[in-house]
Design a protein around this motif. Structure first.
Motif, mmCIF file in Angstrom:
data_model
loop_
_atom_site.group_PDB
_atom_site.id
_atom_site.type_symbol
_atom_site.label_atom_id
_atom_site.label_comp_id
_atom_site.label_asym_id
_atom_site.label_seq_id
_atom_site.Cartn_x
_atom_site.Cartn_y
_atom_site.Cartn_z
ATOM 1 N N THR A 1 -26.798 -6.787 -7.692
ATOM 2 C CA THR A 1 -27.272 -5.798 -8.648
ATOM 3 C C THR A 1 -27.894 -4.652 -7.877
ATOM 4 O OG1 THR A 1 -27.684 -7.361 -10.428
ATOM 5 C CG2 THR A 1 -28.944 -5.334 -10.479
ATOM 6 N N SER A 2 -27.586 -3.422 -8.268
ATOM 7 C CA SER A 2 -28.244 -2.291 -7.631
ATOM 8 C C SER A 2 -29.294 -1.722 -8.578
ATOM 9 C CB SER A 2 -27.221 -1.214 -7.248
ATOM 10 O OG SER A 2 -26.506 -0.757 -8.374
ATOM 11 N N LEU A 3 -30.440 -1.396 -8.024
ATOM 12 C CA LEU A 3 -31.560 -0.877 -8.787
ATOM 13 C C LEU A 3 -31.801 0.566 -8.374
ATOM 14 C CD1 LEU A 3 -33.967 -3.907 -8.223
ATOM 15 C CD2 LEU A 3 -32.419 -3.545 -10.153
ATOM 16 N N LEU A 4 -31.864 1.444 -9.357
ATOM 17 C CA LEU A 4 -32.138 2.845 -9.092
ATOM 18 C C LEU A 4 -33.617 3.100 -9.343
ATOM 19 C CD1 LEU A 4 -30.868 5.607 -8.376
ATOM 20 C CD2 LEU A 4 -30.674 6.017 -10.827
ATOM 21 N N VAL A 5 -34.332 3.479 -8.303
ATOM 22 C CA VAL A 5 -35.771 3.722 -8.392
ATOM 23 C C VAL A 5 -35.995 5.227 -8.451
ATOM 24 C CG1 VAL A 5 -38.023 3.303 -7.345
ATOM 25 C CG2 VAL A 5 -36.188 1.633 -7.051
ATOM 26 N N VAL A 6 -36.566 5.688 -9.559
ATOM 27 C CA VAL A 6 -36.795 7.115 -9.781
ATOM 28 C C VAL A 6 -38.260 7.427 -9.495
ATOM 29 C CG1 VAL A 6 -36.706 8.989 -11.467
ATOM 30 C CG2 VAL A 6 -34.999 7.161 -11.539
ATOM 31 N N PRO A 7 -38.544 8.341 -8.562
ATOM 32 C CA PRO A 7 -39.940 8.680 -8.265
ATOM 33 C C PRO A 7 -40.539 9.549 -9.353
ATOM 34 C CG PRO A 7 -38.482 10.087 -7.011
ATOM 35 C CD PRO A 7 -37.597 9.125 -7.770
ATOM 36 N N LEU A 8 -41.821 9.349 -9.615
ATOM 37 C CA LEU A 8 -42.496 10.121 -10.648
ATOM 38 C C LEU A 8 -43.390 11.211 -10.064
ATOM 39 C CD1 LEU A 8 -43.587 7.148 -12.919
ATOM 40 C CD2 LEU A 8 -41.505 8.488 -13.032
ATOM 41 N N ILE B 1 -51.887 -16.532 -6.453
ATOM 42 C CA ILE B 1 -53.208 -15.913 -6.605
ATOM 43 C C ILE B 1 -53.286 -14.644 -5.757
ATOM 44 C CG2 ILE B 1 -55.681 -16.230 -6.174
ATOM 45 C CD1 ILE B 1 -55.293 -19.182 -6.765
ATOM 46 N N GLY B 2 -53.768 -13.605 -6.375
ATOM 47 C CA GLY B 2 -53.856 -12.322 -5.679
ATOM 48 C C GLY B 2 -52.694 -11.396 -5.965
ATOM 49 N N SER B 3 -51.646 -11.923 -6.624
ATOM 50 C CA SER B 3 -50.471 -11.095 -6.945
ATOM 51 C C SER B 3 -50.677 -10.415 -8.293
ATOM 52 C CB SER B 3 -49.207 -11.965 -6.980
ATOM 53 O OG SER B 3 -49.022 -12.640 -5.763
ATOM 54 N N THR B 4 -51.669 -9.558 -8.376
ATOM 55 C CA THR B 4 -52.008 -8.921 -9.648
ATOM 56 C C THR B 4 -50.978 -7.868 -10.011
ATOM 57 O OG1 THR B 4 -54.331 -9.281 -9.141
ATOM 58 C CG2 THR B 4 -53.826 -7.762 -10.942
ATOM 59 N N VAL B 5 -50.517 -7.921 -11.257
ATOM 60 C CA VAL B 5 -49.451 -7.041 -11.728
ATOM 61 C C VAL B 5 -50.054 -5.867 -12.489
ATOM 62 C CG1 VAL B 5 -47.402 -6.898 -13.192
ATOM 63 C CG2 VAL B 5 -47.855 -8.980 -11.884
ATOM 64 N N ARG B 6 -49.560 -4.678 -12.208
ATOM 65 C CA ARG B 6 -49.963 -3.512 -12.984
ATOM 66 C C ARG B 6 -49.102 -3.370 -14.237
ATOM 67 N NH1 ARG B 6 -53.167 0.674 -11.786
ATOM 68 N NH2 ARG B 6 -53.218 0.221 -9.556
ATOM 69 N N GLY B 7 -47.827 -3.753 -14.149
ATOM 70 C CA GLY B 7 -46.960 -3.664 -15.322
ATOM 71 C C GLY B 7 -45.558 -4.172 -15.023
ATOM 72 N N ALA B 8 -44.828 -4.559 -16.075
ATOM 73 C CA ALA B 8 -43.437 -4.988 -15.948
ATOM 74 C C ALA B 8 -42.523 -3.805 -16.229
ATOM 75 C CB ALA B 8 -43.141 -6.130 -16.917
ATOM 76 N N LEU B 9 -41.467 -3.666 -15.424
ATOM 77 C CA LEU B 9 -40.519 -2.575 -15.583
ATOM 78 C C LEU B 9 -39.191 -3.043 -16.171
ATOM 79 C CD1 LEU B 9 -41.212 -0.717 -12.222
ATOM 80 C CD2 LEU B 9 -42.046 -0.132 -14.496
ATOM 81 N N GLY B 10 -39.126 -4.309 -16.578
ATOM 82 C CA GLY B 10 -37.928 -4.800 -17.247
ATOM 83 C C GLY B 10 -37.288 -5.972 -16.538
ATOM 84 N N LEU B 11 -36.180 -6.457 -17.121
ATOM 85 C CA LEU B 11 -35.419 -7.579 -16.586
ATOM 86 C C LEU B 11 -34.092 -7.073 -16.038
ATOM 87 C CD1 LEU B 11 -35.978 -9.991 -19.603
ATOM 88 C CD2 LEU B 11 -37.114 -10.146 -17.385
ATOM 89 N N THR B 12 -33.640 -7.666 -14.928
ATOM 90 C CA THR B 12 -32.322 -7.312 -14.400
ATOM 91 C C THR B 12 -31.266 -8.188 -15.064
ATOM 92 O OG1 THR B 12 -32.176 -8.915 -12.582
ATOM 93 C CG2 THR B 12 -33.473 -6.906 -12.190
ATOM 94 N N VAL C 1 -37.790 2.370 -12.824
ATOM 95 C CA VAL C 1 -36.626 1.661 -12.307
ATOM 96 C C VAL C 1 -35.617 1.437 -13.430
ATOM 97 C CG1 VAL C 1 -35.803 -0.426 -11.145
ATOM 98 C CG2 VAL C 1 -38.066 0.461 -10.625
ATOM 99 N N ILE C 2 -34.337 1.548 -13.101
ATOM 100 C CA ILE C 2 -33.270 1.198 -14.038
ATOM 101 C C ILE C 2 -32.259 0.320 -13.304
ATOM 102 C CG2 ILE C 2 -31.794 3.203 -13.559
ATOM 103 C CD1 ILE C 2 -32.456 1.801 -17.053
ATOM 104 N N ASP C 3 -31.752 -0.699 -13.970
ATOM 105 C CA ASP C 3 -30.768 -1.622 -13.400
ATOM 106 C C ASP C 3 -29.378 -1.025 -13.596
ATOM 107 O OD1 ASP C 3 -29.197 -3.714 -12.600
ATOM 108 O OD2 ASP C 3 -29.930 -5.151 -14.071
ATOM 109 N N LEU C 4 -28.659 -0.763 -12.494
ATOM 110 C CA LEU C 4 -27.306 -0.208 -12.573
ATOM 111 C C LEU C 4 -26.238 -1.295 -12.595
ATOM 112 C CD1 LEU C 4 -27.463 2.802 -10.094
ATOM 113 C CD2 LEU C 4 -27.844 2.783 -12.552
ATOM 114 N N GLY C 5 -26.619 -2.549 -12.706
ATOM 115 C CA GLY C 5 -25.630 -3.614 -12.644
ATOM 116 C C GLY C 5 -25.075 -3.697 -11.232
ATOM 117 N N GLY C 6 -23.750 -3.689 -11.092
ATOM 118 C CA GLY C 6 -23.143 -3.717 -9.760
ATOM 119 C C GLY C 6 -22.765 -2.358 -9.259
ATOM 120 N N GLY C 7 -23.127 -1.316 -10.000
ATOM 121 C CA GLY C 7 -22.675 0.024 -9.649
ATOM 122 C C GLY C 7 -23.377 0.592 -8.431
ATOM 123 N N ASP C 8 -22.668 1.427 -7.704
ATOM 124 C CA ASP C 8 -23.217 2.106 -6.540
ATOM 125 C C ASP C 8 -22.833 3.574 -6.598
ATOM 126 O OD1 ASP C 8 -24.081 3.057 -4.165
ATOM 127 O OD2 ASP C 8 -22.804 1.813 -2.911
#
Length: 409
Positions: free
Chosen positions: A54-61, A332-343, A383-390
């Motif tokens: 799976t390829s993940l496209l990470v968009v900077p804010l 322990i210690g892996s504190t999450v700020r938020g979920a960005l979705g499921l792949t 982040v958006i999941d592109l599936g297998g796309g490149d």
């Protein structure tokens, strides 16, 4: 391939090549004419796109990096590649609204500075495979009394007390009309200053890519509060978590049908006893996603952000079909700020308190760092999941872009 054909059958060579990541695959095109021809065949490109990874496209804010995206392969250890988002306007605070099923079309929102108390909101369609970008026009405004570049309502999904107006969006496809659509709900306090009146839904609009027009649905009977863009397009509708008032916790889900261009019946959340140890406060980062084509709810623990539950609605619209599919307890210690979705491959994307992007397998709870480090606590990437796309293959299968094909039909 000619020299290898005496050692390996051709179908075995194809399977081997289909497992390669993007960069080595591009280099293989220089081996011979037969390899170049094979790697350009639509059937091979389709096979490569549908491989296990799976390829993940990470968009900077952040403004400093706003035109540089990162392409990360989930199951192939090739690191990350840079992908330029060709924006002409000076946009910042980009946020992903959604994508088409084949990820050939991604809907983004962004802000541009107008004056001291106002920012202009833009909605953009981008095809990462061809590089095409289309601004949808009808730009809205966010009015803020406390700071000129307020992105809290747009990105974090809150109605911050300093804003007189904010917008939420949804993106989806209408198969009968073969049309992509964007819905926008405008929330406003009118002309009152912050604190003098409640913010409420004021106006609803729908954009049609086929018609290339925005249509106003006028003042809406819909009165519930939505915070943030929809990331859950299921059953022909976009979905948001909602609450009855500005400060209340989420208590239901609202859907907007793209074909009917109207709000449907409110969908109930899982039973309270199932959610008793999880937070539905908007600042608790509960969110909706999609799991194998079904609506999914992600919520974090009330007392700690190291515990996460995932519920899936097995039968659409039937509240009794909500099933708690996963209960994740992070180290322990892996504190999450938020979920960005499921792949699409059973992993949850998490933005950690130290601004790292990580991927957690929902079955064995193994965490892997993606190699993205944010620089700001105010939502530094999406982040958006592109599936297998490149997108670096640049549409070698010869598919036309929805941005041009739809408008020619």
């Amino acid at each position: 391939m000619d020299s290898l054909s005496g050692i390996f059958p051709s179908n075995v060579i194809v399977e081997i090549l289909a497992c390669l990541p993007a960069r080595p695959l591009v280099r293989c095109r220089c081996v011979s004419k037969s390899w170049r021809s094979l790697l350009s065949e639509p059937y091979f490109v389709t096979k490569w796109l549908n491989r296990g990874g799976t390829s993940l496209l990470v968009v900077p804010l952040e403004w400093e990096n706003r035109d540089k995206c990162s392409l990360v392969f989930e199951s192939v250890s090739i690191g990350k590649e840079n992908l330029t988002l060709p924006l002409r306007n000076r946009l910042f605070s980009l946020s992903v609204v959604g994508s088409s099923g084949d990820s050939a079309l991604i809907c983004l929102t962004g802000l541009s500075y107008v004056r001291r108390s106002a920012s202009k909101l833009a909605v953009i369609l981008w095809n990462p495979f061809t590089g095409e970008v289309k601004a949808l026009g009808n730009e809205g405004f966010i009015y803020c009394h406390h700071r000129p570049l307020c992105s809290e309502s747009l990105i974090q999904g809150y109605s911050s007390g300093c804003c007189n107006q904010y917008h939420v969006h949804g993106f989806g496809y209408e198969p009968n009309a073969r049309d992509y659509k964007v819905v926008r709900i405008t929330y406003s306090r009118g002309i009152a200053r912050p604190g003098d009146s409640l913010i409420r839904p004021w106006h609803v609009e729908v954009y049609s890519l086929r018609k290339d027009t925005w249509t106003s649905l006028g003042r809406t009977f819909f009165k519930r509060m939505i915070r943030g863009n929809s990331r859950a397009f299921v059953n022909g509708s976009v979905h948001w978590l909602t609450s009855p008032t500005e400060d209340a916790p989420y208590d239901s889900i609202v859907a907007f049908g793209m074909e009917e261009e109207s709000f449907g019946e409110v969908i109930e959340l899982p039973r309270l006893e199932s959610l008793s140890q999880f937070s539905l406060n908007p600042r608790g980062k509960a969110t909706l996603s999609v799991s194998c084509g079904s609506l999914a709810l992600i919520a974090f623990g009330i007392w700690n952000r190291e515990e996460c539950g995932i519920w899936v609605m097995k039968e659409y619209g039937v509240a009794e079909s909500w099933t708690k599919q996963h209960h994740i307890v992070l180290p322990i210690g892996s504190t999450v700020r938020g979920a960005l979705g499921l792949t699409g491959h059973g992993k949850i994307l998490l933005r950690m308190i130290d601004e790292k992007l990580v991927c957690c397998d929902v079955e064995d709870m193994q965490i892997s760092e993606i190699g993205i480090q944010g620089g700001s606590p105010e939502s530094s990437f999406d982040v958006i999941d592109l599936g297998g796309g490149d997108p670096t293959l640049r549409n070698q299968a010869g598919r036309g872009s929805p941005l041009t094909v739809l408008n020619l039909q």
